[in-house]
Structure formats: C-alpha cells, structure tokens
Design a protein around this motif. Structure first.
Motif, short mmCIF file in Angstrom:
data_model
loop_
_atom_site.label_atom_id
_atom_site.label_comp_id
_atom_site.label_asym_id
_atom_site.label_seq_id
_atom_site.Cartn_x
_atom_site.Cartn_y
_atom_site.Cartn_z
N GLU A 1 57.56 20.63 89.12
CA GLU A 1 58.44 20.89 87.98
C GLU A 1 57.97 22.12 87.23
OE1 GLU A 1 56.43 18.33 88.63
OE2 GLU A 1 57.12 16.49 87.70
N GLU A 2 58.71 23.22 87.39
CA GLU A 2 58.30 24.48 86.78
C GLU A 2 58.25 24.37 85.25
OE1 GLU A 2 60.04 28.03 88.38
OE2 GLU A 2 59.83 29.08 86.47
N GLU A 3 59.17 23.56 84.68
CA GLU A 3 59.24 23.48 83.21
C GLU A 3 57.97 22.85 82.63
OE1 GLU A 3 61.17 21.94 85.36
OE2 GLU A 3 61.08 19.79 84.96
N ARG A 4 57.19 22.18 83.47
CA ARG A 4 55.95 21.58 82.95
C ARG A 4 54.76 22.54 83.03
NH1 ARG A 4 55.42 15.41 84.62
NH2 ARG A 4 53.89 15.59 82.95
N LEU A 5 54.97 23.70 83.65
CA LEU A 5 53.88 24.67 83.77
C LEU A 5 53.89 25.61 82.57
CD1 LEU A 5 53.99 25.46 87.57
CD2 LEU A 5 52.17 24.32 86.32
N VAL A 6 53.38 25.12 81.45
CA VAL A 6 53.28 25.95 80.26
C VAL A 6 51.81 26.08 79.91
CG1 VAL A 6 55.54 25.36 79.35
CG2 VAL A 6 53.58 23.91 78.79
N SER A 7 51.45 27.16 79.22
CA SER A 7 50.06 27.32 78.81
C SER A 7 49.64 26.09 78.01
CB SER A 7 49.90 28.57 77.95
OG SER A 7 50.07 29.71 78.74
N GLY A 8 48.48 25.55 78.34
CA GLY A 8 48.00 24.35 77.65
C GLY A 8 48.32 23.06 78.38
N ALA A 9 49.15 23.13 79.44
CA ALA A 9 49.46 21.91 80.21
C ALA A 9 48.16 21.30 80.76
CB ALA A 9 50.42 22.25 81.35
N ARG A 10 48.10 19.96 80.75
CA ARG A 10 46.88 19.29 81.23
C ARG A 10 46.93 19.15 82.75
NH1 ARG A 10 42.41 19.19 78.87
NH2 ARG A 10 41.89 17.14 79.71
N LEU A 11 45.84 19.55 83.39
CA LEU A 11 45.76 19.52 84.85
C LEU A 11 44.49 18.79 85.29
CD1 LEU A 11 46.67 23.25 85.59
CD2 LEU A 11 48.19 21.29 85.85
N ARG A 12 44.51 18.38 86.54
CA ARG A 12 43.38 17.66 87.12
C ARG A 12 43.17 18.20 88.53
NH1 ARG A 12 44.19 13.31 90.21
NH2 ARG A 12 46.28 12.90 89.42
N VAL A 13 41.88 18.33 88.92
CA VAL A 13 41.58 18.84 90.25
C VAL A 13 41.87 17.76 91.29
CG1 VAL A 13 39.12 18.20 90.32
CG2 VAL A 13 39.91 20.22 91.57
N ALA A 14 42.33 18.20 92.46
CA ALA A 14 42.52 17.29 93.59
C ALA A 14 41.94 17.97 94.83
CB ALA A 14 44.01 17.00 93.78
N PHE A 15 41.62 17.16 95.83
CA PHE A 15 40.95 17.70 97.02
C PHE A 15 41.75 17.37 98.26
CE2 PHE A 15 37.84 16.94 93.76
CZ PHE A 15 37.08 18.10 93.76
N LYS A 16 41.70 18.26 99.23
CA LYS A 16 42.26 17.94 100.54
C LYS A 16 41.51 16.73 101.11
CE LYS A 16 43.39 22.66 102.04
NZ LYS A 16 42.93 23.73 102.95
N PRO A 17 42.12 15.99 102.05
CA PRO A 17 41.39 14.89 102.68
C PRO A 17 40.12 15.42 103.38
CG PRO A 17 43.66 15.02 103.49
CD PRO A 17 43.46 16.18 102.58
#
Ligand SMILES: [Zn+2]
Lengths: 392, 164
Positions: free
Chosen positions: B129-145
C-alpha cells in the motif's frame, strides 16, 4: 597565495559515443586546442593533472600515465584525481593549488571520458555501483540514481514541489543546449513531453535524467605574471570550496535542513574566500550539477541563489533562464549539454570561461563578469566542489 | 552478453554501422571477500536471521550497519542486537538495478531509522500500500527463509510493523 588564471580552454564535442576516437585521442584533441588558444607549446607545460573518474569505464588502472606519455609530457609530473562526479572540480583544485602555492607556473588540467565501450547501459550501471559502500550498499541494490531520488522526495514533502516543477528544469536545459554546438541533446520540449517519458526511478523520468557522454576538456592554468603575458583576457580562479559527506546514502536521511550538506559547506568556503554575501546578485552566471532535474531545484537553494522552498517558484518565474536574473546551466548542463563524467566538472569551468570572456555565442549572458561552477559526486553529492571565477 | 563464453575468445569485427573495428572484451574478477571484524554481522544474518549492531562504550551511539569503532570517540565498539523496528525516512521505487536485487525490479527501497540507531539503514521495502509509505511510518525487519539466505544485506527487507 598567488592569483591563478585559466589562460586556455578547449573541449571536444560531446556525444553518446566517439567510436572513431581512442581515449588518448579525445584527451589530445582537447589539450591541443587549449594550448593553441594560449599560444603555448606542450614543451612549456610543467605538469598535468588528469581527472579520470572510473577504472571500470576506462578499462585501465593507470590511464593518466599512458595519456601523459602520448601528450609528449613524459618525465614531467602527472597526477590523477578521481572523485566521482566531482572529479573535474577536484582536478582543477589540485592544479590550482600547485600554481597558487608557487610550485609551478603553467599546469594543464585534463578530463577525459570514454565509457561507452561498456557493453550497454546495464554494464555501465554495474560499474557505477562499485562506488558504493562495499558491504552495506553495493549488495543492497542501491543505485546511483536512487541516491538522487530521496532528496527530491524530501523536497516535495517539505515544500510541495511537483514533478511538473522538476520537468521545467529539463525543458530549460534542453532548450539552452540548442544554443550550444558542443551539446549532446539540444531539444525543444514541453513539460508534458518530459512527464510522458518513461519512469526511471520515482519521481524521475528519462528526460529528467542526465545524459551519458563521451568527450574531453582541457584547461591551462597560469600564475598571474605568466597569465598577463599570455593573454589579455585571463579568467581568474577567485576561490574554490570543497567538501565531503557520508558516502553511505542512508546515513544522511532527514538530518538537518540541508538536503545536500556538502554542497552548502563547499559553497560557504568558496563564498567566504571570494567575499560573496548575496550569491543571487553577486554571481552573473552558473553551471551546476543537474544530475537530475529535481536536484537542480535543490541546488538553487543550497547554493543560496534563492531561499529554501523557493527554487521551483523562481524557476517558473524565469529567474534561472537565459535572460533571467541568474542564468543557470546556459550550456545545457548535464541534462541537455553533456555528462562525460570525468570531463564534466572541467567543462563547467570552460563554459564559465566562455561566458566571462564573451565567447559564448548565442547563449552569451550579457555583461557576465563573475561565474560559479558546482560539481558533485558519490551517493547524493557526497563530494561537492564549488569554483568562483571572474574577469577584471 | 550471451551465455558464459569469454568474449575475448570471439573474433573482432568491422562494424559497418560505426565505421570502426570492434574487439569484444571483458574484465571479470572473482573475489573471496573477507568480512573482517564485521564477520559476526553477516554470520548472524545468514545463520540466525538476526540483525546486529555495534555500540560505542564511550558515547553510547549504536551503529547499524555496524562500525567497529566510533568515528566521534575513536573507541572500539561492542556487538548488540537490534530490535529490528524503526521508522521510514524516505523511499523510492527502483526500476533499474544491477546488483543482488536485479531480479526484484521494480522494487521499493527506503531509509529506515532503526530504533536506537544513530543513522538510518537502507533496505528493500515489501509494502503493497503506497499510501502507507509516509515518513515516520513504523517498519519491522524481516528475513528471507534460511535456505535462501546468503549472508548478504539483500537477505533482509522491511515490512509494515502492524503491532507497534
Ligand atoms: Zn562514541
């Protein structure tokens, strides 16, 4: 420090590929013509500084050695400078230091680019990626183009700058290139045509993007006594500012007001040394590093040509057009004129010399007496060099 | 670039189009890159799917990507585990890439200011969802299997942090 002048300058025409000329031949043609202008023979040159950006483009690790010998300069010092897109500016600074410091009286500076032997655009981008941090950016898919996208996105968020505003830079620079016989991409464009060109990296389309060029530029520098003997129109190097920033593009995100801090620092150094208080009125003509259209708007502000957030408006008003208050990139810049990476910083200086000597033909800025050139390189302007030139 | 054949074995040809003689050529060098004192970062990434940083014992700054010394204090830093959450600084869409992620284009890429870190880190964003990509949006790291991880920074990416 001694005063230093440019007493001769020359460049080849710029095009995507000079298939009919070797790397050394391109350098030779620019050097030959710069020496001819100054009526200096190559035997009189005491040293040469070469701006050559990228071994992977050049297909050689010691290119300056081979050119220097073929220019008939063996047994004189040869210095190579490489600083990404700022290579030309930093090469000029290196030669300027030699003359200003009294070590030499007559020094040649040469920038030469021949990248298009690389087998296609993908190979070129692959080679450029090796300028990034080895572990954390080369391997993360970070592209040089990407490094110039985020400042534009910040600018859009902060000041409401639009993609159409950026497209206006492309329209202006391609139109200026129509008046430059050495330019690679003279074009009459509309904002709509720029907007309709293929997306490269948001917010930039193909026509927002700088060119890729081959070509060469050479300048001959002299101390004051030598300069006034050689020419009635020396162009003085008034000041050079040079700065750097984090080579990792992520490590500058959102830090401070400045989107290109090395540009601000290099301009401050140059302005202080040149006694410039109000760049918008103290500078008559400027060549700046429009790697992408949106970057030129940011540069107006970072270089103090207008206030923060005013760049797009002043552009729309015509302030930076030929005939405006401060014409920017009359040569066509990197978007319309050329971007032969190793030669670009020096070609900007050559253009300022043309303007200040009244030799710029159809793109002459009337009465120009003081000019500025700014080039930068590395991820998002991690190197920046600002040169102020003037005539008496 | 056809197959794995060495272009230097191909004959040179006269190009009618360009009016010059063309020699196929190639520079190809292989490396065994030593990750040196940063090795624990890459090993933890590949073997455990963990993101490590380094902390300055003098000023407390945490560096991720790790730095083995603090460039302000000139002190050697110590390994710490990153929480893996952070905020988005800026992002873009990459349509043309030439590295580990060449098969992923077009992909979104952004700066992520990890919680506790001094500087943002760059990474691929897996957010629809592009509309959720705003400065300050909360993100979390994920890893490939694990079986796909190679110990390179392309092993991790960022997703929206729905919890925090
Ligand atoms: Zn510290």
């Amino acid at each position: 420090m001694r005063r230093v002048a440019v007493v001769g300058y020359a460049n080849t025409v710029f095009k995507r590929r000079h298939a009919d000329k070797t790397f050394a031949r391109l350098a030779y043609e620019a050097v030959r013509d710069a020496l001819f202008m100054a009526k200096v023979r190559h035997q009189q040159v005491q040293e040469a500084v070469y701006g050559i950006y990228n071994d992977l483009f050049t297909h050689n690790m010691m290119p300056e050695l081979h050119i220097h010998y073929q220019l008939g300069l063996a047994r004189k010092p040869a210095v190579r400078v490489t600083s990404g897109g700022a290579t030309g500016g930093v090469a000029l600074r290196t030669a300027w230091q030699e003359v200003a410091g009294g070590l030499r009286d007559l020094v040649l500076v040469v920038g030469v680019e021949k990248y298009a032997d690389l087998n296609g655009v993908l190979e070129m981008i692959k080679a450029m990626v090796y300028g990034g941090d080895q572990f954390f950016e080369q391997m993360a898919g970070v592209s040089p183009a990407g490094s110039y996208a985020s400042p534009a996105i910040f600018h859009m968020q902060r000041y409401g700058t639009t993609e159409e505003d950026m497209a206006r830079v492309s329209v202006k620079n391609h139109a200026n290139a129509e008046r430059n016989p050495d330019a690679q991409a003279p074009m009459r464009l509309t904002v709509d045509e720029v907007m309709a060109s293929p997306m490269i990296i948001y917010p930039y389309k193909l026509l927002d993007h700088c060119l890729s060029s081959e070509g060469a530029c050479a300048l001959l520098l002299a101390d004051e006594d030598t300069a006034v003997r050689l020419t009635e129109r020396p162009v003085w190097i008034k000041a050079i500012g040079y700065s750097t920033d984090s080579g990792r593009q992520a490590e500058r995100d959102g830090v401070g007001d400045s989107l290109l801090p090395a540009v601000v620092a290099s301009a401050r150094e140059a302005y202080e040394a040149a006694g410039i208080n109000d760049p918008a009125s103290d500078i008559d003509v400027a060549e700046v590093y429009d790697s992408f259209s949106g970057i030129e708007i940011i540069l107006y502000e970072e270089l103090g040509f207008c206030g923060r957030g005013e760049g797009a408006f002043r552009l729309k008003e015509g302030f930076f057009d030929l005939g405006g208050g401060l014409p920017v990139n009359p040569s066509g810049g990197l978007i319309g004129g050329e971007h032969a990476v190793s030669a670009t910083g020096l070609y900007q200086i050559a253009e300022i010399c043309r303007q200040l000597r009244g030799e710029a033909g159809e793109r002459q800025v009337e009465g120009a007496r003081r000019g500025l050139a700014q080039c930068m390189g590395g991820a998002r302007g991690a190197y920046s060099c600002v040169t102020v030139m003037e005539v008496d | 670039m056809g197959g794995n054949e060495d272009p230097r074995m191909q004959p040179g040809i006269w190009s009618e189009k360009e009016g010059v003689f063309i020699l196929p050529d190639e520079w190809k060098l292989s490396y065994q890159v030593s990750c040196g004192e940063l090795s624990p970062f890459f090993r933890a990434l590949k073997e455990e799917g963990r993101l490590l940083g380094m902390r300055c014992p003098s000023c407390g700054a945490v560096y991720c990507p790790p730095r083995s010394w603090c460039h302000d204090c000139y002190a050697d830093t110590d390994w710490v585990e990153m929480a893996g959450t952070g905020t988005l600084t800026a992002w873009t869409t990459v349509y043309f890439a030439a590295s580990d992620l060449v098969e992923k284009v077009p992909f979104r890429q952004g700066g992520v200011h990890l919680d506790g870190a001094r500087y943002p880190i760059i990474g691929r964003l897996e957010v629809e969802e592009e509309e959720r990509l705003v400065s300050g949006a909360r993100l979390r790291v994920a890893f490939k299997p694990q079986e796909e991880r190679r110990g390179r920074v392309s092993d991790y990416y960022f997703v929206l942090d729905e919890v925090s």
